[in-house]
Design a protein around this motif. Structure first.
Motif, PDB file in Angstrom:
ATOM      1  N   VAL A  11       7.159  -5.522  37.764  1.00 38.19           N
ATOM      2  CA  VAL A  11       6.384  -6.321  38.726  1.00 38.19           C
ATOM      3  C   VAL A  11       5.231  -7.020  38.021  1.00 38.19           C
ATOM      4  O   VAL A  11       4.943  -8.196  38.268  1.00 38.19           O
ATOM      5  N   PHE A  14       6.566  -9.940  36.235  1.00 40.22           N
ATOM      6  CA  PHE A  14       6.911 -10.990  37.204  1.00 40.22           C
ATOM      7  C   PHE A  14       5.674 -11.757  37.645  1.00 40.22           C
ATOM      8  O   PHE A  14       5.649 -12.997  37.629  1.00 40.22           O
ATOM      9  N   VAL A  15       4.628 -11.014  38.016  1.00 40.95           N
ATOM     10  CA  VAL A  15       3.407 -11.680  38.477  1.00 40.95           C
ATOM     11  C   VAL A  15       2.799 -12.506  37.355  1.00 40.95           C
ATOM     12  O   VAL A  15       2.375 -13.658  37.555  1.00 40.95           O
ATOM     13  N   ALA A  17       4.391 -13.865  34.841  1.00 41.02           N
ATOM     14  CA  ALA A  17       5.229 -15.051  34.619  1.00 41.02           C
ATOM     15  C   ALA A  17       4.947 -16.101  35.689  1.00 41.02           C
ATOM     16  O   ALA A  17       4.845 -17.299  35.395  1.00 41.02           O
ATOM     17  N   GLY A  18       4.793 -15.650  36.952  1.00 44.94           N
ATOM     18  CA  GLY A  18       4.498 -16.596  38.028  1.00 44.94           C
ATOM     19  C   GLY A  18       3.177 -17.290  37.815  1.00 44.94           C
ATOM     20  O   GLY A  18       3.076 -18.511  37.962  1.00 44.94           O
ATOM     21  N   LEU A  19       2.157 -16.518  37.432  1.00 43.55           N
ATOM     22  CA  LEU A  19       0.850 -17.132  37.208  1.00 43.55           C
ATOM     23  C   LEU A  19       0.893 -18.072  36.007  1.00 43.55           C
ATOM     24  O   LEU A  19       0.289 -19.142  36.026  1.00 43.55           O
ATOM     25  N   ALA A  21       3.449 -19.770  35.077  1.00 40.89           N
ATOM     26  CA  ALA A  21       4.130 -20.992  35.513  1.00 40.89           C
ATOM     27  C   ALA A  21       3.166 -21.882  36.288  1.00 40.89           C
ATOM     28  O   ALA A  21       3.120 -23.098  36.090  1.00 40.89           O
ATOM     29  N   LEU A  22       2.361 -21.277  37.162  1.00 41.57           N
ATOM     30  CA  LEU A  22       1.369 -22.056  37.910  1.00 41.57           C
ATOM     31  C   LEU A  22       0.380 -22.710  36.954  1.00 41.57           C
ATOM     32  O   LEU A  22       0.008 -23.876  37.108  1.00 41.57           O
ATOM     33  N   MET A  24       0.919 -23.489  33.883  1.00 40.95           N
ATOM     34  CA  MET A  24       1.582 -24.580  33.175  1.00 40.95           C
ATOM     35  C   MET A  24       1.659 -25.818  34.067  1.00 40.95           C
ATOM     36  O   MET A  24       1.420 -26.929  33.607  1.00 40.95           O
ATOM     37  N   LEU A  25       1.976 -25.616  35.340  1.00 36.74           N
ATOM     38  CA  LEU A  25       2.044 -26.756  36.247  1.00 36.74           C
ATOM     39  C   LEU A  25       0.685 -27.438  36.329  1.00 36.74           C
ATOM     40  O   LEU A  25       0.591 -28.656  36.406  1.00 36.74           O
ATOM     41  N   ALA A  26      -0.381 -26.631  36.327  1.00 36.22           N
ATOM     42  CA  ALA A  26      -1.722 -27.212  36.441  1.00 36.22           C
ATOM     43  C   ALA A  26      -2.115 -27.939  35.158  1.00 36.22           C
ATOM     44  O   ALA A  26      -2.629 -29.049  35.205  1.00 36.22           O
ATOM     45  N   MET A  27      -1.885 -27.325  34.010  1.00 33.76           N
ATOM     46  CA  MET A  27      -2.401 -27.880  32.762  1.00 33.76           C
ATOM     47  C   MET A  27      -1.464 -28.915  32.155  1.00 33.76           C
ATOM     48  O   MET A  27      -1.899 -29.962  31.692  1.00 33.76           O
ATOM     49  N   LYS A  28      -0.180 -28.589  32.129  1.00 37.25           N
ATOM     50  CA  LYS A  28       0.753 -29.400  31.347  1.00 37.25           C
ATOM     51  C   LYS A  28       1.365 -30.504  32.203  1.00 37.25           C
ATOM     52  O   LYS A  28       1.632 -31.595  31.729  1.00 37.25           O
TER      53      LYS A  28
END
Lengths: 185, 259
Positions: A11, A14-15, A17-19, A21-22, A24-28
């Motif tokens: 878990v 998982f958490v 990896a999710g953070l 990914a978020l 990466m979406l914000a920065m990249k």
């Protein structure tokens, strides 16, 4: 059934990896890492025609983005478009007599505001120049070149080129030219 | 004729009855959430079965969706000489729409159905009644942890889906089709807005997580306690969740990007 410890580790992974990914979406992926528009100063320019320009359109100088358009309004007194731009705080040495034009990026691209640097001349230098021409000793004058500051207004502007207007002008000139030729004959 | 009317009326009343029961259950779950604070292990256990076990299908589908977007986007954009914008196309479609929606649909199939079947079977084998006999509230002990786990997992899964999809599009666009690497990322960063696009995507996936687990938990709790009833409830979970997610997506999109 897996042991509680393994479950908890998974878990956690998982958490994380999710953070990640978020993050990466914000920065990249999004523009967080780009210019921080909150941290800057606002200047204003009036255009005869601001068609195609949008809020968040880039403001560039020498092809480099230095800010963004933050507001486009219509001034009912002068019947002009008032475009407010937020410039990154790093660029606080732009000459006050810079000019602003609305350009199109590429053939079908978006509109942007291009700033062109002025000579950086100010009243002091002009006065000094005049004095030199007239053979007087230049009067002492305070301050260097004036720069664009929060609330400054750019005076020399060139609005968007609307294709229909250009074509209409071209056609009317063409027709006039044809008429003159006929008259000459 | 009268039979038909009677049937119609019964059906209509049944819909409202179920909606009312679902809402009451939601209120019960929400009011029981605070009892989970001293026992986070219950939630962690459910995040494992709802989130971690869905990870493989999310990562694999995200990669392929991103790759297909890269391929299709390239074929369309290259006609206009605008293949540099591939990054924008891939990232915006993933972050705004496909990430939250496809994740929610996969979630309904992978985790929602499992939740319904598990709770329905607990009901059919009278485990829920047994809990009540021991003065343990099954809503707080069984349903609430599952609900909150789905609510937590969905945005994380959607973010992973979008991120992996962007990388999949990068692999196809830059690696195979020869789009300029700098243009792929820089155009993307230029056009994708953190607040308008990324945050709204996260809000969408939170809403979908809420709805998907709510439906799954309710259908399980409301299932007819027979093997046929549980199977029907599982089917209903997948169907209703898919419909609700797609309908809600339209409403949320209209609210967020409609102006």
């Amino acid at each position: 059934m897996m042991s509680t410890r393994t479950t908890e580790i998974w878990v956690g992974v998982f958490v994380a990896a999710g953070l990640a990914a978020l993050f990466m979406l914000a920065m990249k992926v999004s523009n967080l890492s780009a210019l921080n528009e909150e941290d800057g100063f606002t200047i204003e320019a009036r255009f005869e025609d601001a068609s195609g320009l949008k809020v968040r359109s880039p403001v560039t100088m020498a092809g480099v983005r230095i800010g963004r358009v933050v507001a486009i309004e219509f001034d009912k007194q002068s019947l002009q478009a008032v475009v407010r731009m937020r410039i990154d705080r790093r660029y606080d040495t732009l000459p006050a007599d810079s000019s602003a034009s609305i350009y199109t990026a590429g053939l079908l691209g978006e509109k942007y505001v291009g700033l062109e640097p002025g000579a950086g001349a100010d009243e002091c230098e002009e006065a000094a120049l005049e004095a030199e021409l007239e053979g007087r000793a230049p009067e002492p004058c305070e301050g260097g070149t004036r720069v664009l500051r929060d609330g400054s207004r750019i005076k020399i502007t060139q609005g968007s080129l609307v294709l229909e207007k250009l074509i209409a002008r071209f056609v009317s000139q063409f027709l006039e030219g044809g008429g003159k030729k006929e008259a000459a004959q | 004729m009268l039979d038909l009317l009677q049937n119609l009326g019964r059906r209509g009343l049944g819909v409202f009855e179920r909606l009312g029961r679902a809402s009451l259950l939601l209120v019960q779950i929400l009011s029981g959430l605070h009892t989970l604070l001293p026992r986070p292990r219950l939630v962690i256990q459910q995040v494992f079965s709802v989130g971690v076990l869905s990870l493989v299908i999310i990562v694999v589908s995200g990669t392929f969706v991103g790759m297909v977007l890269g391929l299709q986007g390239y074929n369309t954009l290259v006609d206009f000489g605008a293949e540099e914008s591939l990054g924008v196309v891939v990232a915006l479609s993933l972050v705004r729409e496909l990430g939250p929606v496809v994740t929610a649909l996969l979630f309904a199939g992978r985790a929602g159905s499992a939740l319904t079947a598990e709770i329905g079977l607990m009901k059919a084998t009278e485990q829920l009644s047994a809990l009540e006999m021991m003065a343990v509230d099954p809503v707080r002990r069984v349903l609430a942890p599952r609900f909150i786990a789905g609510f937590i997992s969905m945005p994380l899964l959607a973010a992973i889906f979008s991120a992996v999809g962007v990388l999949g599009g990068y692999f196809v666009g830059v690696g195979l089709l020869g789009v300029d690497e700098g243009a792929y990322w820089s155009q993307m960063q230029d056009k994708v807005d953190l607040y308008d696009d990324v945050y709204n995507g996260v809000i969408k996936s939170l809403a979908f997580g809420w709805v998907a687990t709510w439906i799954a938990v309710f259908e399980g709790h409301d299932a007819v306690p027979t093997s046929e009833g549980v199977s029907r409830a599982t089917t209903r979970t997948v169907v209703y969740t898919s419909l609700a997610v797609l309908g809600l997506d339209f409403v949320l999109t209209a609210l967020m990007f409609g102006d």
